[in-house]
Write a protein that holds these residues in place. Structure first.
Motif, PDB file in Angstrom:
ATOM      1  N   TYR A 284       0.818  -1.214   0.000  1.00 38.17           N
ATOM      2  CA  TYR A 284       0.000   0.000   0.000  1.00 38.17           C
ATOM      3  C   TYR A 284       0.854   1.267   0.000  1.00 38.17           C
ATOM      4  O   TYR A 284       0.412   2.307   0.461  1.00 38.17           O
ATOM      5  CB  TYR A 284      -0.953  -0.003   1.197  1.00 38.17           C
ATOM      6  CG  TYR A 284      -2.020  -1.061   1.078  1.00 38.17           C
ATOM      7  CD1 TYR A 284      -3.121  -0.857   0.268  1.00 38.17           C
ATOM      8  CD2 TYR A 284      -1.898  -2.275   1.739  1.00 38.17           C
ATOM      9  CE1 TYR A 284      -4.093  -1.834   0.133  1.00 38.17           C
ATOM     10  CE2 TYR A 284      -2.866  -3.254   1.608  1.00 38.17           C
ATOM     11  CZ  TYR A 284      -3.960  -3.033   0.804  1.00 38.17           C
ATOM     12  OH  TYR A 284      -4.921  -4.003   0.668  1.00 38.17           O
TER      13      TYR A 284
ATOM     14  N   ILE B 229      -4.158   7.193   3.934  1.00 36.94           N
ATOM     15  CA  ILE B 229      -5.138   6.588   4.838  1.00 36.94           C
ATOM     16  C   ILE B 229      -5.481   7.488   6.019  1.00 36.94           C
ATOM     17  O   ILE B 229      -6.316   7.123   6.859  1.00 36.94           O
ATOM     18  CB  ILE B 229      -4.647   5.218   5.355  1.00 36.94           C
ATOM     19  CG1 ILE B 229      -3.342   5.364   6.136  1.00 36.94           C
ATOM     20  CG2 ILE B 229      -4.496   4.237   4.201  1.00 36.94           C
ATOM     21  CD1 ILE B 229      -2.894   4.104   6.833  1.00 36.94           C
TER      22      ILE B 229
ATOM     23  N   LEU C 265     -12.162   2.431  10.478  1.00 39.72           N
ATOM     24  CA  LEU C 265     -11.185   1.372  10.692  1.00 39.72           C
ATOM     25  C   LEU C 265     -10.722   1.370  12.142  1.00 39.72           C
ATOM     26  O   LEU C 265     -10.640   2.414  12.777  1.00 39.72           O
ATOM     27  CB  LEU C 265      -9.962   1.571   9.789  1.00 39.72           C
ATOM     28  CG  LEU C 265     -10.197   1.509   8.290  1.00 39.72           C
ATOM     29  CD1 LEU C 265      -8.895   1.755   7.553  1.00 39.72           C
ATOM     30  CD2 LEU C 265     -10.802   0.189   7.866  1.00 39.72           C
ATOM     31  N   THR C 266     -10.415   0.185  12.645  1.00 37.02           N
ATOM     32  CA  THR C 266      -9.889   0.076  14.006  1.00 37.02           C
ATOM     33  C   THR C 266      -8.429   0.520  14.008  1.00 37.02           C
ATOM     34  O   THR C 266      -7.792   0.637  12.954  1.00 37.02           O
ATOM     35  CB  THR C 266      -9.972  -1.371  14.512  1.00 37.02           C
ATOM     36  OG1 THR C 266      -9.085  -2.180  13.727  1.00 37.02           O
ATOM     37  CG2 THR C 266     -11.393  -1.913  14.441  1.00 37.02           C
ATOM     38  N   GLU C 267      -7.883   0.738  15.209  1.00 35.67           N
ATOM     39  CA  GLU C 267      -6.465   1.091  15.319  1.00 35.67           C
ATOM     40  C   GLU C 267      -5.588  -0.016  14.754  1.00 35.67           C
ATOM     41  O   GLU C 267      -4.567   0.258  14.119  1.00 35.67           O
ATOM     42  CB  GLU C 267      -6.094   1.372  16.780  1.00 35.67           C
ATOM     43  CG  GLU C 267      -6.498   2.749  17.246  1.00 35.67           C
ATOM     44  CD  GLU C 267      -5.886   3.097  18.594  1.00 35.67           C
ATOM     45  OE1 GLU C 267      -4.677   2.845  18.783  1.00 35.67           O
ATOM     46  OE2 GLU C 267      -6.629   3.628  19.434  1.00 35.67           O
ATOM     47  N   ALA C 268      -5.996  -1.254  14.985  1.00 33.41           N
ATOM     48  CA  ALA C 268      -5.222  -2.391  14.470  1.00 33.41           C
ATOM     49  C   ALA C 268      -5.212  -2.386  12.941  1.00 33.41           C
ATOM     50  O   ALA C 268      -4.174  -2.635  12.320  1.00 33.41           O
ATOM     51  CB  ALA C 268      -5.800  -3.702  14.980  1.00 33.41           C
ATOM     52  N   GLN C 269      -6.342  -2.084  12.323  1.00 34.34           N
ATOM     53  CA  GLN C 269      -6.404  -2.024  10.861  1.00 34.34           C
ATOM     54  C   GLN C 269      -5.545  -0.876  10.326  1.00 34.34           C
ATOM     55  O   GLN C 269      -4.837  -1.043   9.332  1.00 34.34           O
ATOM     56  CB  GLN C 269      -7.856  -1.876  10.395  1.00 34.34           C
ATOM     57  CG  GLN C 269      -8.683  -3.126  10.638  1.00 34.34           C
ATOM     58  CD  GLN C 269     -10.172  -2.886  10.451  1.00 34.34           C
ATOM     59  OE1 GLN C 269     -10.696  -1.824  10.770  1.00 34.34           O
ATOM     60  NE2 GLN C 269     -10.850  -3.902   9.927  1.00 34.34           N
ATOM     61  N   MET C 270      -5.605   0.268  10.995  1.00 33.30           N
ATOM     62  CA  MET C 270      -4.782   1.405  10.580  1.00 33.30           C
ATOM     63  C   MET C 270      -3.294   1.072  10.714  1.00 33.30           C
ATOM     64  O   MET C 270      -2.501   1.383   9.827  1.00 33.30           O
ATOM     65  CB  MET C 270      -5.118   2.658  11.400  1.00 33.30           C
ATOM     66  CG  MET C 270      -6.473   3.255  11.076  1.00 33.30           C
ATOM     67  SD  MET C 270      -6.585   3.911   9.407  1.00 33.30           S
ATOM     68  CE  MET C 270      -5.741   5.469   9.611  1.00 33.30           C
ATOM     69  N   SER C 271      -2.921   0.422  11.796  1.00 30.07           N
ATOM     70  CA  SER C 271      -1.526   0.025  12.012  1.00 30.07           C
ATOM     71  C   SER C 271      -1.056  -0.930  10.923  1.00 30.07           C
ATOM     72  O   SER C 271       0.062  -0.818  10.421  1.00 30.07           O
ATOM     73  CB  SER C 271      -1.342  -0.632  13.383  1.00 30.07           C
ATOM     74  OG  SER C 271      -1.554   0.312  14.394  1.00 30.07           O
ATOM     75  N   THR C 272      -1.923  -1.853  10.570  1.00 30.42           N
ATOM     76  CA  THR C 272      -1.589  -2.808   9.515  1.00 30.42           C
ATOM     77  C   THR C 272      -1.372  -2.105   8.180  1.00 30.42           C
ATOM     78  O   THR C 272      -0.398  -2.365   7.479  1.00 30.42           O
ATOM     79  CB  THR C 272      -2.691  -3.877   9.367  1.00 30.42           C
ATOM     80  OG1 THR C 272      -2.804  -4.598  10.597  1.00 30.42           O
ATOM     81  CG2 THR C 272      -2.384  -4.848   8.237  1.00 30.42           C
ATOM     82  N   LEU C 273      -2.276  -1.184   7.838  1.00 34.17           N
ATOM     83  CA  LEU C 273      -2.137  -0.432   6.594  1.00 34.17           C
ATOM     84  C   LEU C 273      -0.858   0.406   6.592  1.00 34.17           C
ATOM     85  O   LEU C 273      -0.173   0.491   5.574  1.00 34.17           O
ATOM     86  CB  LEU C 273      -3.352   0.448   6.349  1.00 34.17           C
ATOM     87  CG  LEU C 273      -4.621  -0.281   5.936  1.00 34.17           C
ATOM     88  CD1 LEU C 273      -5.811   0.663   5.921  1.00 34.17           C
ATOM     89  CD2 LEU C 273      -4.447  -0.940   4.574  1.00 34.17           C
ATOM     90  N   LYS C 274      -0.515   0.987   7.726  1.00 41.48           N
ATOM     91  CA  LYS C 274       0.723   1.767   7.821  1.00 41.48           C
ATOM     92  C   LYS C 274       1.948   0.861   7.646  1.00 41.48           C
ATOM     93  O   LYS C 274       2.910   1.227   6.980  1.00 41.48           O
ATOM     94  CB  LYS C 274       0.795   2.517   9.139  1.00 41.48           C
ATOM     95  CG  LYS C 274      -0.162   3.704   9.182  1.00 41.48           C
ATOM     96  CD  LYS C 274      -0.087   4.417  10.508  1.00 41.48           C
ATOM     97  CE  LYS C 274      -1.084   5.577  10.543  1.00 41.48           C
ATOM     98  NZ  LYS C 274      -1.103   6.248  11.848  1.00 41.48           N
TER      99      LYS C 274
END
Length: 66
Positions: free
Chosen positions: A41, A46, A52-61
């Motif tokens: 990505y 983003i 999105l959850t914090e976990a989803q944001m962390s994953t995308l980052k």
């Protein structure tokens, strides 16, 4: 693993499961560089994404989102 010989028959590319590509000089038999894929990505904006959850944001980052 995969191998590809360039038309000039002097450059060989080898790939592996870690998604890297190694470049070889066939005239000397020496390795000269490794190519790495861009993060999945990379460059995806983003910051303004909602829902999105914090976990989803962390994953995308971690995958290259900004």
């Amino acid at each position: 693993m995969s191998l590809s010989l360039i038309h000039d028959e002097q450059t060989l590319f080898s790939s592996s499961q870690d998604e890297t590509i190694n470049c070889w000089d066939m005239t000397t038999g020496k390795y000269w560089t490794t190519l790495h894929p861009a993060p999945l990505y990379e460059g995806t904006m983003i910051a303004e994404v909602k829902g999105l959850t914090e976990a989803q944001m962390s994953t995308l980052k971690a995958l290259g989102g900004q």
